[in-house]
Design a protein around this motif. Structure first.
Motif, PDB file in Angstrom:
ATOM      1  N   LEU A   1       0.847  -1.196   0.000  1.00 57.06           N
ATOM      2  CA  LEU A   1       0.000   0.000   0.000  1.00 57.06           C
ATOM      3  C   LEU A   1       0.881   1.244   0.000  1.00 57.06           C
ATOM      4  CD1 LEU A   1      -2.461  -1.142   2.797  1.00 57.06           C
ATOM      5  CD2 LEU A   1      -2.914  -1.092   0.336  1.00 57.06           C
ATOM      6  N   PRO A   2       0.392   2.345  -0.565  1.00 55.02           N
ATOM      7  CA  PRO A   2       1.175   3.579  -0.497  1.00 55.02           C
ATOM      8  C   PRO A   2       1.281   4.076   0.937  1.00 55.02           C
ATOM      9  CG  PRO A   2      -0.902   3.935  -1.678  1.00 55.02           C
ATOM     10  CD  PRO A   2      -0.856   2.491  -1.283  1.00 55.02           C
ATOM     11  N   ASN A   3       2.410   4.642   1.264  1.00 60.97           N
ATOM     12  CA  ASN A   3       2.627   5.215   2.586  1.00 60.97           C
ATOM     13  C   ASN A   3       2.764   6.725   2.420  1.00 60.97           C
ATOM     14  OD1 ASN A   3       3.404   6.035   5.094  1.00 60.97           O
ATOM     15  ND2 ASN A   3       5.035   4.538   5.331  1.00 60.97           N
ATOM     16  N   PRO A   4       1.687   7.464   2.617  1.00 60.83           N
ATOM     17  CA  PRO A   4       1.741   8.908   2.369  1.00 60.83           C
ATOM     18  C   PRO A   4       2.602   9.680   3.361  1.00 60.83           C
ATOM     19  CG  PRO A   4      -0.349   8.301   3.356  1.00 60.83           C
ATOM     20  CD  PRO A   4       0.388   7.020   3.077  1.00 60.83           C
ATOM     21  N   TRP A   5       2.965   9.072   4.481  1.00 56.74           N
ATOM     22  CA  TRP A   5       3.746   9.772   5.498  1.00 56.74           C
ATOM     23  C   TRP A   5       5.241   9.532   5.369  1.00 56.74           C
ATOM     24  CZ3 TRP A   5      -0.675   6.965   6.838  1.00 56.74           C
ATOM     25  CH2 TRP A   5      -1.800   7.756   7.071  1.00 56.74           C
ATOM     26  N   GLN A   6       5.634   8.608   4.546  1.00 57.48           N
ATOM     27  CA  GLN A   6       7.055   8.291   4.440  1.00 57.48           C
ATOM     28  C   GLN A   6       7.684   9.069   3.292  1.00 57.48           C
ATOM     29  OE1 GLN A   6       7.994   4.170   4.015  1.00 57.48           O
ATOM     30  NE2 GLN A   6      10.174   4.515   4.073  1.00 57.48           N
ATOM     31  N   ALA A   7       8.509  10.004   3.635  1.00 54.42           N
ATOM     32  CA  ALA A   7       9.258  10.761   2.632  1.00 54.42           C
ATOM     33  C   ALA A   7      10.624  11.073   3.219  1.00 54.42           C
ATOM     34  CB  ALA A   7       8.527  12.044   2.269  1.00 54.42           C
ATOM     35  N   ASN A   8      11.642  10.508   2.621  1.00 52.74           N
ATOM     36  CA  ASN A   8      13.009  10.761   3.067  1.00 52.74           C
ATOM     37  C   ASN A   8      13.950  10.582   1.885  1.00 52.74           C
ATOM     38  OD1 ASN A   8      13.570   7.970   2.793  1.00 52.74           O
ATOM     39  ND2 ASN A   8      12.774   7.585   4.841  1.00 52.74           N
ATOM     40  N   ASP A   9      15.229  10.581   2.133  1.00 54.63           N
ATOM     41  CA  ASP A   9      16.203  10.449   1.053  1.00 54.63           C
ATOM     42  C   ASP A   9      16.056   9.138   0.299  1.00 54.63           C
ATOM     43  OD1 ASP A   9      17.211  12.900   1.713  1.00 54.63           O
ATOM     44  OD2 ASP A   9      18.883  12.102   2.894  1.00 54.63           O
ATOM     45  N   ARG A  10      15.681   8.054   0.977  1.00 58.01           N
ATOM     46  CA  ARG A  10      15.543   6.758   0.306  1.00 58.01           C
ATOM     47  C   ARG A  10      14.353   6.765  -0.653  1.00 58.01           C
ATOM     48  NH1 ARG A  10      19.535   3.429   0.818  1.00 58.01           N
ATOM     49  NH2 ARG A  10      18.424   1.577   0.235  1.00 58.01           N
ATOM     50  N   THR A  11      13.247   7.351  -0.238  1.00 55.00           N
ATOM     51  CA  THR A  11      12.059   7.315  -1.089  1.00 55.00           C
ATOM     52  C   THR A  11      12.210   8.207  -2.308  1.00 55.00           C
ATOM     53  OG1 THR A  11      10.958   9.019   0.196  1.00 55.00           O
ATOM     54  CG2 THR A  11      10.490   6.741   0.790  1.00 55.00           C
ATOM     55  N   ALA A  12      13.084   9.180  -2.219  1.00 56.20           N
ATOM     56  CA  ALA A  12      13.275  10.080  -3.357  1.00 56.20           C
ATOM     57  C   ALA A  12      13.807   9.315  -4.570  1.00 56.20           C
ATOM     58  CB  ALA A  12      14.225  11.210  -2.984  1.00 56.20           C
ATOM     59  N   GLY A  13      14.566   8.247  -4.350  1.00 61.13           N
ATOM     60  CA  GLY A  13      15.153   7.510  -5.456  1.00 61.13           C
ATOM     61  C   GLY A  13      14.299   6.370  -5.968  1.00 61.13           C
ATOM     62  N   GLY A  14      13.564   5.715  -5.118  1.00 61.23           N
ATOM     63  CA  GLY A  14      12.808   4.543  -5.528  1.00 61.23           C
ATOM     64  C   GLY A  14      11.434   4.514  -4.901  1.00 61.23           C
ATOM     65  N   TRP A  15      10.411   4.461  -5.711  1.00 60.83           N
ATOM     66  CA  TRP A  15       9.040   4.459  -5.210  1.00 60.83           C
ATOM     67  C   TRP A  15       8.790   3.279  -4.274  1.00 60.83           C
ATOM     68  CZ3 TRP A  15       6.204   0.148  -6.107  1.00 60.83           C
ATOM     69  CH2 TRP A  15       6.633  -0.678  -7.144  1.00 60.83           C
ATOM     70  N   TRP A  16       9.532   2.181  -4.444  1.00 58.54           N
ATOM     71  CA  TRP A  16       9.322   0.970  -3.641  1.00 58.54           C
ATOM     72  C   TRP A  16       9.625   1.205  -2.166  1.00 58.54           C
ATOM     73  CZ3 TRP A  16      12.354   1.507  -7.908  1.00 58.54           C
ATOM     74  CH2 TRP A  16      13.730   1.670  -7.714  1.00 58.54           C
ATOM     75  N   TRP A  17      10.383   2.240  -1.821  1.00 60.91           N
ATOM     76  CA  TRP A  17      10.659   2.553  -0.425  1.00 60.91           C
ATOM     77  C   TRP A  17       9.479   3.265   0.234  1.00 60.91           C
ATOM     78  CZ3 TRP A  17      14.290   0.509   2.435  1.00 60.91           C
ATOM     79  CH2 TRP A  17      15.403  -0.054   1.793  1.00 60.91           C
ATOM     80  N   SER A  18       8.537   3.746  -0.543  1.00 62.07           N
ATOM     81  CA  SER A  18       7.402   4.466   0.030  1.00 62.07           C
ATOM     82  C   SER A  18       6.141   3.616   0.044  1.00 62.07           C
ATOM     83  CB  SER A  18       7.156   5.764  -0.750  1.00 62.07           C
ATOM     84  OG  SER A  18       6.798   5.479  -2.081  1.00 62.07           O
ATOM     85  N   ARG A  19       6.315   2.297   0.106  1.00 58.93           N
ATOM     86  CA  ARG A  19       5.184   1.387   0.160  1.00 58.93           C
ATOM     87  C   ARG A  19       5.113   0.719   1.537  1.00 58.93           C
ATOM     88  NH1 ARG A  19       1.674   2.087  -3.805  1.00 58.93           N
ATOM     89  NH2 ARG A  19       1.005  -0.055  -3.597  1.00 58.93           N
ATOM     90  N   ILE A  20       3.908   0.371   1.979  1.00 58.17           N
ATOM     91  CA  ILE A  20       3.702  -0.309   3.258  1.00 58.17           C
ATOM     92  C   ILE A  20       3.509  -1.783   2.985  1.00 58.17           C
ATOM     93  CG2 ILE A  20       2.163  -0.561   5.238  1.00 58.17           C
ATOM     94  CD1 ILE A  20       1.331   2.370   4.780  1.00 58.17           C
ATOM     95  N   ARG A  21       4.228  -2.604   3.748  1.00 62.39           N
ATOM     96  CA  ARG A  21       4.067  -4.055   3.670  1.00 62.39           C
ATOM     97  C   ARG A  21       4.162  -4.611   5.074  1.00 62.39           C
ATOM     98  NH1 ARG A  21       8.952  -6.807   4.054  1.00 62.39           N
ATOM     99  NH2 ARG A  21      10.753  -5.455   3.951  1.00 62.39           N
ATOM    100  N   GLU A  22       3.658  -5.806   5.270  1.00 60.09           N
ATOM    101  CA  GLU A  22       3.748  -6.435   6.582  1.00 60.09           C
ATOM    102  C   GLU A  22       5.090  -7.142   6.707  1.00 60.09           C
ATOM    103  OE1 GLU A  22       0.217  -8.495   8.007  1.00 60.09           O
ATOM    104  OE2 GLU A  22      -0.841  -7.672   6.295  1.00 60.09           O
ATOM    105  N   HIS A  23       5.634  -7.136   7.913  1.00 60.54           N
ATOM    106  CA  HIS A  23       6.934  -7.784   8.168  1.00 60.54           C
ATOM    107  C   HIS A  23       6.732  -9.082   8.882  1.00 60.54           C
ATOM    108  CE1 HIS A  23       9.358  -4.375   6.874  1.00 60.54           C
ATOM    109  NE2 HIS A  23       8.420  -3.622   7.433  1.00 60.54           N
TER     110      HIS A  23
END
Length: 96
Positions: free
Chosen positions: A74-96
Motif C-alpha cells: 500500500l502507499p505510505n503517504p507519510w514516508q518521505a526521506n532520502d531513500r524514497t526520493a530515489g525509488g518508489w518501492w521505499w514508500s510502500r507499506i508491507r507487513e513484516h
C-alpha cells in the motif's frame, strides 16, 4: 555490484512472493540489507551497467516484479526521506 547481485536480488523476490498476502520478507530471518527494497535497489543499479539487450530483458522482469510488489503493498503517504526520493518501492507499506 558484486558477482551474482542480480541473481541474488531475483532470488529474494522469488522468496518474498511465495509468502502469503502482504508478507514480503526476502529472507526467513529479518536482516537489514536483505529485504526486498534493497533487492529492488540492486536491480535498479544493475540496469545502469548492462548492455542494451540485457537491460531490456531485465527490464521486463523488473516490470513484472514491480507490478506484483505494487499489488501486494500500500502507499505510505507519510514516508518521505532520502531513500524514497530515489525509488518508489521505499514508500510502500508491507507487513513484516
Amino acid at each position: 555490484m558484486w558477482t551474482d547481485a542480480v541473481a541474488d536480488a531475483l532470488d529474494r523476490f522469488e522468496w518474498a512472493f511465495q509468502q502469503p498476502g502482504r508478507y514480503l520478507n526476502a529472507s526467513p530471518v529479518w536482516q537489514p540489507g536483505l529485504e526486498v527494497e534493497y533487492a529492488r535497489d540492486d536491480l535498479e543499479e544493475a540496469m545502469l551497467h548492462l548492455p542494451h539487450g540485457a537491460r531490456r530483458d531485465l527490464g521486463r522482469l523488473i516490470a513484472r516484479i514491480d507490478d506484483e510488489f505494487e499489488r501486494r503493498t500500500l502507499p505510505n503517504p507519510w514516508q518521505a526521506n532520502d531513500r524514497t526520493a530515489g525509488g518508489w518501492w521505499w514508500s510502500r507499506i508491507r507487513e513484516h
